[in-house]
Design a protein around this motif. Structure first.
Motif, PDB file in Angstrom:
ATOM      1  N   ILE A  15      -2.916  14.248   5.829  1.00  0.00           N
ATOM      2  CA  ILE A  15      -2.329  13.180   6.646  1.00  0.00           C
ATOM      3  C   ILE A  15      -2.728  11.819   6.102  1.00  0.00           C
ATOM      4  N   PHE A  16      -4.005  11.650   5.749  1.00  0.00           N
ATOM      5  CA  PHE A  16      -4.486  10.372   5.219  1.00  0.00           C
ATOM      6  C   PHE A  16      -3.781  10.018   3.914  1.00  0.00           C
ATOM      7  N   ILE A  17      -3.655  10.994   3.003  1.00  0.00           N
ATOM      8  CA  ILE A  17      -2.995  10.738   1.716  1.00  0.00           C
ATOM      9  C   ILE A  17      -1.529  10.368   1.923  1.00  0.00           C
ATOM     10  N   VAL A  18      -0.836  11.076   2.814  1.00  0.00           N
ATOM     11  CA  VAL A  18       0.573  10.776   3.087  1.00  0.00           C
ATOM     12  C   VAL A  18       0.724   9.376   3.674  1.00  0.00           C
ATOM     13  N   ILE A  19      -0.152   9.015   4.619  1.00  0.00           N
ATOM     14  CA  ILE A  19      -0.066   7.683   5.239  1.00  0.00           C
ATOM     15  C   ILE A  19      -0.308   6.588   4.210  1.00  0.00           C
ATOM     16  N   ILE A  20      -1.324   6.757   3.369  1.00  0.00           N
ATOM     17  CA  ILE A  20      -1.616   5.744   2.337  1.00  0.00           C
ATOM     18  C   ILE A  20      -0.466   5.656   1.337  1.00  0.00           C
ATOM     19  N   PHE A  21       0.074   6.801   0.929  1.00  0.00           N
ATOM     20  CA  PHE A  21       1.209   6.811  -0.005  1.00  0.00           C
ATOM     21  C   PHE A  21       2.391   6.054   0.590  1.00  0.00           C
TER      22      PHE A  21
ATOM     23  N   PHE B  42       1.994  -3.135   6.896  1.00  0.00           N
ATOM     24  CA  PHE B  42       1.660  -1.715   6.874  1.00  0.00           C
ATOM     25  C   PHE B  42       0.150  -1.506   6.794  1.00  0.00           C
ATOM     26  N   MET B  43      -0.528  -2.323   6.007  1.00  0.00           N
ATOM     27  CA  MET B  43      -1.990  -2.199   5.900  1.00  0.00           C
ATOM     28  C   MET B  43      -2.667  -2.518   7.238  1.00  0.00           C
ATOM     29  N   PHE B  44      -2.107  -3.483   7.960  1.00  0.00           N
ATOM     30  CA  PHE B  44      -2.642  -3.806   9.288  1.00  0.00           C
ATOM     31  C   PHE B  44      -2.482  -2.616  10.232  1.00  0.00           C
ATOM     32  N   ILE B  45      -1.313  -1.975  10.177  1.00  0.00           N
ATOM     33  CA  ILE B  45      -1.063  -0.807  11.027  1.00  0.00           C
ATOM     34  C   ILE B  45      -1.998   0.343  10.658  1.00  0.00           C
ATOM     35  N   VAL B  46      -2.184   0.577   9.349  1.00  0.00           N
ATOM     36  CA  VAL B  46      -3.090   1.639   8.890  1.00  0.00           C
ATOM     37  C   VAL B  46      -4.521   1.343   9.331  1.00  0.00           C
ATOM     38  N   SER B  47      -4.944   0.075   9.217  1.00  0.00           N
ATOM     39  CA  SER B  47      -6.314  -0.278   9.618  1.00  0.00           C
ATOM     40  C   SER B  47      -6.518  -0.090  11.119  1.00  0.00           C
ATOM     41  N   LEU B  48      -5.494  -0.390  11.930  1.00  0.00           N
ATOM     42  CA  LEU B  48      -5.596  -0.133  13.373  1.00  0.00           C
ATOM     43  C   LEU B  48      -5.707   1.369  13.647  1.00  0.00           C
ATOM     44  N   GLY B  49      -4.929   2.167  12.915  1.00  0.00           N
ATOM     45  CA  GLY B  49      -4.995   3.618  13.073  1.00  0.00           C
ATOM     46  C   GLY B  49      -6.365   4.172  12.704  1.00  0.00           C
TER      47      GLY B  49
ATOM     48  N   ALA C  10       2.349   3.836   3.007  1.00  0.00           N
ATOM     49  CA  ALA C  10       2.018   2.423   3.215  1.00  0.00           C
ATOM     50  C   ALA C  10       2.211   1.602   1.951  1.00  0.00           C
ATOM     51  N   PHE C  11       1.974   2.205   0.776  1.00  0.00           N
ATOM     52  CA  PHE C  11       2.166   1.485  -0.487  1.00  0.00           C
ATOM     53  C   PHE C  11       3.582   1.640  -1.048  1.00  0.00           C
ATOM     54  N   LYS C  12       4.260   2.752  -0.740  1.00  0.00           N
ATOM     55  CA  LYS C  12       5.584   3.012  -1.318  1.00  0.00           C
ATOM     56  C   LYS C  12       6.713   2.417  -0.485  1.00  0.00           C
ATOM     57  N   LEU C  13       6.617   2.496   0.839  1.00  0.00           N
ATOM     58  CA  LEU C  13       7.696   2.005   1.696  1.00  0.00           C
ATOM     59  C   LEU C  13       8.020   0.520   1.506  1.00  0.00           C
TER      60      LEU C  13
ATOM     61  N   GLN D 130      -2.534  -5.970  -8.835  1.00  0.00           N
ATOM     62  CA  GLN D 130      -3.661  -6.751  -8.323  1.00  0.00           C
ATOM     63  C   GLN D 130      -3.677  -6.755  -6.792  1.00  0.00           C
ATOM     64  N   ASP D 131      -2.490  -6.817  -6.178  1.00  0.00           N
ATOM     65  CA  ASP D 131      -2.407  -6.729  -4.714  1.00  0.00           C
ATOM     66  C   ASP D 131      -2.967  -5.396  -4.220  1.00  0.00           C
ATOM     67  N   ILE D 132      -2.525  -4.313  -4.862  1.00  0.00           N
ATOM     68  CA  ILE D 132      -2.966  -2.977  -4.458  1.00  0.00           C
ATOM     69  C   ILE D 132      -4.470  -2.820  -4.680  1.00  0.00           C
ATOM     70  N   GLN D 133      -4.954  -3.324  -5.820  1.00  0.00           N
ATOM     71  CA  GLN D 133      -6.387  -3.248  -6.124  1.00  0.00           C
ATOM     72  C   GLN D 133      -7.198  -4.021  -5.074  1.00  0.00           C
ATOM     73  N   GLY D 134      -6.705  -5.186  -4.685  1.00  0.00           N
ATOM     74  CA  GLY D 134      -7.373  -5.979  -3.642  1.00  0.00           C
ATOM     75  C   GLY D 134      -7.406  -5.247  -2.316  1.00  0.00           C
ATOM     76  N   PHE D 135      -6.270  -4.630  -1.943  1.00  0.00           N
ATOM     77  CA  PHE D 135      -6.210  -3.881  -0.689  1.00  0.00           C
ATOM     78  C   PHE D 135      -7.164  -2.688  -0.715  1.00  0.00           C
ATOM     79  N   LEU D 136      -7.247  -1.999  -1.859  1.00  0.00           N
ATOM     80  CA  LEU D 136      -8.140  -0.849  -1.956  1.00  0.00           C
ATOM     81  C   LEU D 136      -9.606  -1.254  -1.850  1.00  0.00           C
ATOM     82  N   SER D 137      -9.969  -2.377  -2.473  1.00  0.00           N
ATOM     83  CA  SER D 137     -11.364  -2.853  -2.393  1.00  0.00           C
ATOM     84  C   SER D 137     -11.735  -3.220  -0.963  1.00  0.00           C
ATOM     85  N   VAL D 138     -10.883  -4.008  -0.334  1.00  0.00           N
ATOM     86  CA  VAL D 138     -11.133  -4.406   1.058  1.00  0.00           C
ATOM     87  C   VAL D 138     -11.070  -3.177   1.963  1.00  0.00           C
ATOM     88  N   GLY D 139     -10.144  -2.258   1.640  1.00  0.00           N
ATOM     89  CA  GLY D 139     -10.006  -1.037   2.431  1.00  0.00           C
ATOM     90  C   GLY D 139     -11.252  -0.179   2.402  1.00  0.00           C
TER      91      GLY D 139
END
Length: 197
Positions: free
Chosen positions: A66-72, A113-120, A74-77, A8-17
């Motif tokens: 690059i985008f796929i690696v960063i998103i992966f 991590f999501m904040f850092i990705v959104s800034l990027g 951000a969710f895995k780390l 549910q957290d990931i789903q929420g982040f993806l929707s807002v993302g």
């Protein structure tokens, strides 16, 4: 239950993302086209607005990877780091409360991590929109346009132009004798477009 909450957290982040990506796409297009004299939102359909941020990220294979690696990452780390929350190196680096549970550490790291990705992404969309528009407007002013592209109209006319953009309904281009960007509907007027790289 923990996996359900994590999903549910990931789903929420993806929707807002995705909403965030749409806003960044609009900002990117606006910054680019305004610098060459076009109010792009007047010529955009809802489909253009929804697809533009994704098309920008997937327009080159390197960008997509690059985008796929960063998103992966951000969710895995956060999962990997949360499992090591009791190790000394993690305590020194993270500055998180040692009493937090694994789930709380995961959630906190995911938000960071999501904040850092959104800034990027903000930097990428704003930077590429502004720089692309600025570069194009400079080329127009200095008359450095190459006019390598070709448009064939339904009435038989052909024109050598420089295509500066397209969307689902319009093509935006420059002609040799005119510094103003021309806007032409694609449907019913244009037979073919040859865009040279």
């Amino acid at each position: 239950m923990d996996k359900v909450n994590s999903f549910q957290d990931i789903q929420g982040f993806l929707s807002v993302g995705y909403i965030y990506l749409v806003v960044m796409g609009i900002l990117n297009e606006t910054l680019y086209y305004n610098q060459i004299g076009i109010e792009i939102l007047n010529y955009s359909s809802i489909l253009d607005v929804l697809i533009s941020p994704i098309s920008k990220l997937t327009s080159s294979i390197l960008r997509l990877i690059i985008f796929i690696v960063i998103i992966f990452l951000a969710f895995k780390l956060p999962n990997i780091l949360a499992k090591n929350r009791n190790k000394n190196w993690f305590k020194k680096v993270s500055k998180l409360d040692v009493e937090l549970t694994e789930r709380q550490v995961k959630s906190s790291l995911l938000k960071t991590f999501m904040f850092i990705v959104s800034l990027g992404l903000f930097g990428f969309y704003v930077g590429s929109g502004f720089a692309g528009g600025f570069k194009m407007s400079e080329k127009i002013e200095k008359e450095e346009i190459e006019y390598n592209d070709q448009i064939k109209f339904i009435n038989g006319d052909e024109s050598n132009v420089e295509i500066v953009g397209t969307n689902s309904f319009y093509i935006f281009y420059l002609e040799k004798e005119n510094k103003t960007v021309q806007i032409t509907p694609i449907s019913g007027i244009i037979k073919s477009i040859e865009k040279n790289k």
